[in-house]
Enzyme design. Sequence first.
Site, PDB file in Angstrom:
ATOM      1  N   ARG A 260       1.770   4.921   2.998  1.00  0.00           N
ATOM      2  CA  ARG A 260       1.703   4.142   1.764  1.00  0.00           C
ATOM      3  C   ARG A 260       2.383   4.911   0.638  1.00  0.00           C
ATOM      4  O   ARG A 260       2.264   6.130   0.536  1.00  0.00           O
ATOM      5  CB  ARG A 260       0.248   3.892   1.348  1.00  0.00           C
ATOM      6  CG  ARG A 260      -0.512   2.931   2.212  1.00  0.00           C
ATOM      7  CD  ARG A 260      -1.809   2.507   1.492  1.00  0.00           C
ATOM      8  NE  ARG A 260      -2.462   3.613   0.823  1.00  0.00           N
ATOM      9  CZ  ARG A 260      -3.366   4.405   1.374  1.00  0.00           C
ATOM     10  NH1 ARG A 260      -3.714   4.223   2.624  1.00  0.00           N
ATOM     11  NH2 ARG A 260      -3.927   5.376   0.690  1.00  0.00           N
TER      12      ARG A 260
ATOM     13  N   TYR B 187       6.615   0.075   6.674  1.00  0.00           N
ATOM     14  CA  TYR B 187       5.375   0.712   7.123  1.00  0.00           C
ATOM     15  C   TYR B 187       4.155  -0.154   6.781  1.00  0.00           C
ATOM     16  O   TYR B 187       4.096  -0.807   5.735  1.00  0.00           O
ATOM     17  CB  TYR B 187       5.208   2.103   6.498  1.00  0.00           C
ATOM     18  CG  TYR B 187       3.807   2.626   6.681  1.00  0.00           C
ATOM     19  CD1 TYR B 187       3.415   3.142   7.915  1.00  0.00           C
ATOM     20  CD2 TYR B 187       2.860   2.542   5.669  1.00  0.00           C
ATOM     21  CE1 TYR B 187       2.114   3.557   8.114  1.00  0.00           C
ATOM     22  CE2 TYR B 187       1.559   2.956   5.861  1.00  0.00           C
ATOM     23  CZ  TYR B 187       1.185   3.471   7.094  1.00  0.00           C
ATOM     24  OH  TYR B 187      -0.107   3.864   7.297  1.00  0.00           O
TER      25      TYR B 187
ATOM     26  N   GLY C  91       0.828  -0.321   5.453  1.00  0.00           N
ATOM     27  CA  GLY C  91       0.186  -0.638   4.187  1.00  0.00           C
ATOM     28  C   GLY C  91       1.130  -1.176   3.133  1.00  0.00           C
ATOM     29  O   GLY C  91       0.709  -1.855   2.196  1.00  0.00           O
TER      30      GLY C  91
ATOM     31  N   LYS D  62      -3.964  -3.855   2.444  1.00  0.00           N
ATOM     32  CA  LYS D  62      -4.401  -3.268   1.177  1.00  0.00           C
ATOM     33  C   LYS D  62      -3.978  -4.117  -0.022  1.00  0.00           C
ATOM     34  O   LYS D  62      -4.724  -4.270  -0.983  1.00  0.00           O
ATOM     35  CB  LYS D  62      -3.843  -1.849   1.023  1.00  0.00           C
ATOM     36  CG  LYS D  62      -4.080  -0.914   2.198  1.00  0.00           C
ATOM     37  CD  LYS D  62      -5.545  -0.663   2.475  1.00  0.00           C
ATOM     38  CE  LYS D  62      -5.706   0.485   3.474  1.00  0.00           C
ATOM     39  NZ  LYS D  62      -7.083   0.714   3.900  1.00  0.00           N
TER      40      LYS D  62
ATOM     41  N   HIS E 224     -13.102  -1.248   0.082  1.00  0.00           N
ATOM     42  CA  HIS E 224     -12.506  -0.431   1.140  1.00  0.00           C
ATOM     43  C   HIS E 224     -13.643   0.133   1.997  1.00  0.00           C
ATOM     44  O   HIS E 224     -13.962   1.315   1.923  1.00  0.00           O
ATOM     45  CB  HIS E 224     -11.680   0.679   0.484  1.00  0.00           C
ATOM     46  CG  HIS E 224     -10.828   1.450   1.425  1.00  0.00           C
ATOM     47  ND1 HIS E 224     -10.413   2.748   1.169  1.00  0.00           N
ATOM     48  CD2 HIS E 224     -10.284   1.143   2.627  1.00  0.00           C
ATOM     49  CE1 HIS E 224      -9.669   3.189   2.149  1.00  0.00           C
ATOM     50  NE2 HIS E 224      -9.579   2.235   3.050  1.00  0.00           N
TER      51      HIS E 224
ATOM     52  N   SER F 179      -9.082   6.723   3.391  1.00  0.00           N
ATOM     53  CA  SER F 179      -8.358   6.592   4.658  1.00  0.00           C
ATOM     54  C   SER F 179      -8.343   7.919   5.399  1.00  0.00           C
ATOM     55  O   SER F 179      -8.221   8.987   4.788  1.00  0.00           O
ATOM     56  CB  SER F 179      -6.923   6.125   4.394  1.00  0.00           C
ATOM     57  OG  SER F 179      -6.921   4.833   3.847  1.00  0.00           O
ATOM     58  N   ALA F 180      -8.470   7.851   6.724  1.00  0.00           N
ATOM     59  CA  ALA F 180      -8.440   9.022   7.613  1.00  0.00           C
ATOM     60  C   ALA F 180      -9.635   9.944   7.406  1.00  0.00           C
ATOM     61  O   ALA F 180      -9.565  11.133   7.661  1.00  0.00           O
ATOM     62  CB  ALA F 180      -7.140   9.799   7.454  1.00  0.00           C
ATOM     63  N   CYS F 181     -10.773   9.375   6.949  1.00  0.00           N
ATOM     64  CA  CYS F 181     -11.996  10.172   6.779  1.00  0.00           C
ATOM     65  C   CYS F 181     -13.120   9.705   7.699  1.00  0.00           C
ATOM     66  O   CYS F 181     -14.287   9.969   7.435  1.00  0.00           O
ATOM     67  CB  CYS F 181     -12.464  10.129   5.332  1.00  0.00           C
ATOM     68  SG  CYS F 181     -11.494  11.141   4.200  1.00  0.00           S
TER      69      CYS F 181
ATOM     70  N   LYS G 284     -13.730   6.350   9.046  1.00  0.00           N
ATOM     71  CA  LYS G 284     -14.304   4.997   9.015  1.00  0.00           C
ATOM     72  C   LYS G 284     -14.325   4.381  10.408  1.00  0.00           C
ATOM     73  O   LYS G 284     -15.336   3.819  10.832  1.00  0.00           O
ATOM     74  CB  LYS G 284     -13.500   4.102   8.059  1.00  0.00           C
ATOM     75  CG  LYS G 284     -13.703   4.398   6.591  1.00  0.00           C
ATOM     76  CD  LYS G 284     -13.245   3.268   5.690  1.00  0.00           C
ATOM     77  CE  LYS G 284     -11.805   2.857   5.907  1.00  0.00           C
ATOM     78  NZ  LYS G 284     -10.839   3.946   5.642  1.00  0.00           N
ATOM     79  N   THR G 285     -13.182   4.461  11.117  1.00  0.00           N
ATOM     80  CA  THR G 285     -13.124   3.846  12.442  1.00  0.00           C
ATOM     81  C   THR G 285     -14.098   4.532  13.399  1.00  0.00           C
ATOM     82  O   THR G 285     -14.776   3.869  14.189  1.00  0.00           O
ATOM     83  CB  THR G 285     -11.687   3.898  12.997  1.00  0.00           C
ATOM     84  OG1 THR G 285     -10.815   3.215  12.091  1.00  0.00           O
ATOM     85  CG2 THR G 285     -11.598   3.243  14.362  1.00  0.00           C
ATOM     86  N   ASN G 286     -14.196   5.851  13.319  1.00  0.00           N
ATOM     87  CA  ASN G 286     -15.119   6.574  14.196  1.00  0.00           C
ATOM     88  C   ASN G 286     -16.567   6.145  13.958  1.00  0.00           C
ATOM     89  O   ASN G 286     -17.352   6.005  14.906  1.00  0.00           O
ATOM     90  CB  ASN G 286     -14.982   8.085  13.992  1.00  0.00           C
ATOM     91  CG  ASN G 286     -13.728   8.648  14.623  1.00  0.00           C
ATOM     92  OD1 ASN G 286     -13.066   7.973  15.409  1.00  0.00           O
ATOM     93  ND2 ASN G 286     -13.379   9.873  14.272  1.00  0.00           N
TER      94      ASN G 286
ATOM     95  N   ASP H 192     -12.478  -1.192   8.073  1.00  0.00           N
ATOM     96  CA  ASP H 192     -11.660  -0.812   6.919  1.00  0.00           C
ATOM     97  C   ASP H 192     -11.969  -1.576   5.634  1.00  0.00           C
ATOM     98  O   ASP H 192     -11.941  -0.992   4.565  1.00  0.00           O
ATOM     99  CB  ASP H 192     -10.178  -0.983   7.256  1.00  0.00           C
ATOM    100  CG  ASP H 192      -9.259  -0.290   6.257  1.00  0.00           C
ATOM    101  OD1 ASP H 192      -9.562   0.848   5.862  1.00  0.00           O
ATOM    102  OD2 ASP H 192      -8.240  -0.880   5.871  1.00  0.00           O
TER     103      ASP H 192
ATOM    104  N   ARG I  87      -0.239   5.343  13.917  1.00  0.00           N
ATOM    105  CA  ARG I  87      -1.243   4.273  13.941  1.00  0.00           C
ATOM    106  C   ARG I  87      -1.271   3.500  15.254  1.00  0.00           C
ATOM    107  O   ARG I  87      -0.295   3.460  15.987  1.00  0.00           O
ATOM    108  CB  ARG I  87      -0.931   3.270  12.817  1.00  0.00           C
ATOM    109  CG  ARG I  87      -0.970   3.859  11.417  1.00  0.00           C
ATOM    110  CD  ARG I  87      -2.355   3.966  10.885  1.00  0.00           C
ATOM    111  NE  ARG I  87      -2.414   4.599   9.574  1.00  0.00           N
ATOM    112  CZ  ARG I  87      -3.422   4.418   8.712  1.00  0.00           C
ATOM    113  NH1 ARG I  87      -4.431   3.631   9.036  1.00  0.00           N
ATOM    114  NH2 ARG I  87      -3.420   5.040   7.552  1.00  0.00           N
TER     115      ARG I  87
ATOM    116  N   TYR J 147     -19.500  12.694  14.717  1.00  0.00           N
ATOM    117  CA  TYR J 147     -19.306  11.661  15.739  1.00  0.00           C
ATOM    118  C   TYR J 147     -20.637  10.990  16.106  1.00  0.00           C
ATOM    119  O   TYR J 147     -21.344  10.496  15.243  1.00  0.00           O
ATOM    120  CB  TYR J 147     -18.576  12.224  16.955  1.00  0.00           C
ATOM    121  CG  TYR J 147     -17.248  12.852  16.600  1.00  0.00           C
ATOM    122  CD1 TYR J 147     -16.272  12.111  15.915  1.00  0.00           C
ATOM    123  CD2 TYR J 147     -16.950  14.181  16.901  1.00  0.00           C
ATOM    124  CE1 TYR J 147     -15.054  12.672  15.561  1.00  0.00           C
ATOM    125  CE2 TYR J 147     -15.736  14.752  16.553  1.00  0.00           C
ATOM    126  CZ  TYR J 147     -14.800  13.993  15.882  1.00  0.00           C
ATOM    127  OH  TYR J 147     -13.602  14.558  15.533  1.00  0.00           O
ATOM    128  N   GLY J 148     -21.002  10.987  17.372  1.00  0.00           N
ATOM    129  CA  GLY J 148     -22.223  10.305  17.793  1.00  0.00           C
ATOM    130  C   GLY J 148     -23.489  10.872  17.187  1.00  0.00           C
ATOM    131  O   GLY J 148     -24.502  10.168  17.073  1.00  0.00           O
TER     132      GLY J 148
END
Length: 648
Positions: free
Chosen positions: A111, A260, A262, A269, A289, A311-313, A315-317, A336, A431, A555-556
């Site tokens: 971005r 790209y 974003g 976004k 967000h 971002s990249a902190c 969220k998906t995990n 997201d 990504r 993680y878990g």
Amino acid sequence: MPDIVNKTENTYSNEIGRFAKNLSHPNVGLFNQLRGISVVHGNLKDLSPKVRSYVEANIDLCTPERVHICDGSDNENGQLLKLMQQQGTITPLLKYENCWLARTNPADTARVESKTFICTENKSETIPTPKDGVKGALGNWIAPRDMDSAIKERLMGCMTGRTMYIVPFSMGPVASPLSKIGIELTDSPYVVASMRIMTRMGKEVLEKLLQGAEFVKCLHSVGTPANGFVEMPSWPCDPERTIILHRPKDNEIVSYGSGYGGNSLLGKKCFALRIGSTIAKREGWLAEHMLILGITNPQGKKRYIAAAFPSACGKTNLAMMTPSLPGYKVECVGDDIAWMRFDSNGQLRAINPENGFFGVAPGTSNSSNPIAMKTIFKNTVFTNVASTSDGGVFWEGMEDEVSGDVRITDWRGNQWVKGKNSSPAAHPNSRFCTPAGQCPIIDPAWEDPEGVPISAILFGGRRPAGVPLVYEARNWKHGVFVGAAMRSEATAAAEHKGKVVMHDPFAMRPFFGYNFGDYLRHWLSMEERSSNLPRIYHVNWFRKGSDGKFLWPGYGENSRVLDWILRRLDNEDCAQETPVGYLPKSNSLNLDGLKEKVDLNELFSLPKDFWSEEVSAIEKYFSEQVGKDLPNEISDELAGLRKRVNAM
């Protein structure tokens, strides 16, 4: 107006040539009307009058050679994938089912926050007035005249020789009252294929538009450099003149020069957050967000949690977490973005407006996120990851999942050998773009038109020092302050460098569609809308000890933190008041079965020196960046925190 259908891209120019030579061609009226532009898929007459007017105005501006109205079908998608293969934009990943690898121009990988602008009549509508001599960091403003000039300078004739794709899409389930519709015009088949994954795209949306639905106007071009030279024909872009523009008054987005995610997938976004937040303010809801997850405890009681991380902190995990605590189950609604609105009973309900995951690949592995790994290896477009000689992909974190005899080619197309190359194999912001419905733990209610009920909101970021694993806000106002005071280490998702800790309020700093002070007032006003507000928490999985290693396994094991939060929602007496908020009481965090030894004293310590500096940093940020636009309630919360820290 007759259609020209099922033409592959390499036949389009031949069709134009026949038009020009054969004046008796039945489409000659269309040819003259649209100045030599052929509609190669779909029919302009089938568009609603508002959509057609928007499309034709931008045909005049961008002068594409061809127009393709997207229907979202499998057949259409297959043609686009073949076209991108011919152009060298993507290559098939034969190890997986219908997976593809795209490599971008190395100048177009993230971005471009510094080139992203909000257009309003008055600057104060977009950003707070910073302190004299201080550069504002809460967004970039552009005047209407300058936005119009930037569009004219860059987009006039920008699609010459290319196809303009008309992409009708819905953010959120098409039938949901919480959803919104967009039309993206783009000259990038990569964008079309990605938007098909990330949104509900195609005929159903066109039908809703014919019923009179409003739409957000999204115009995108990968652009052509001013000198006309496209450095990388497989990934055209114009990084020197890239600009991302938003005009909230007209629900309008214009993006030029970047392909790209974003910057080009304008439903993400640009629409879901920047324009979305301005619509939410007008209509009385929240566009944030945030991930959304459902969590069920061993007794079978289920709740939904929203969480805002930069971002990249992680969220998906977190959204796809495999809990380590026995008896717990996590299900994913979204990773997201959350659109949240109160129902008639005052319950805050959320939808995930997206239809896919656009996740950061590096760090994703069977140990960190096994659910993601079970989701992403079919029907996926990977961008800027490394490839393997057996037809697969590789990125940092997958070292244990690639056999030693497999050769690796890095994201730039060069041979890469572990331990010998100093640069990473995959771009740090590489990504995967994959359908959400493939996730094995997708929540049964993830497409519920009414949304899911939110019981708790989490804020968090990468804080290597001083910030405890979890604490609860004292009340709603304090929770809004906690969100406003968020700080986190910079990541590769944008063009920032290094490990500097940056202010990132609500994880929305790059995404505010209007003045941050007004945004805070909007959040504070939620107390007037409901007496049943979610509780607010701050989490930090990333605190490090004196040895530089993480104090918490993450993680878990983060299910142990969620377990404590759920017990707090049940009003269990398992918290103690501290200067920063309510921390877990001694022995109240369930550590049964935890294999790693955790120094809880260090993990939850509140060093007075650190917090004195933290308060000063927040005060300086508010003073310099927000100034007179800061609500009094937030100033009072800051003063209260300073007083409590001084008394430590």
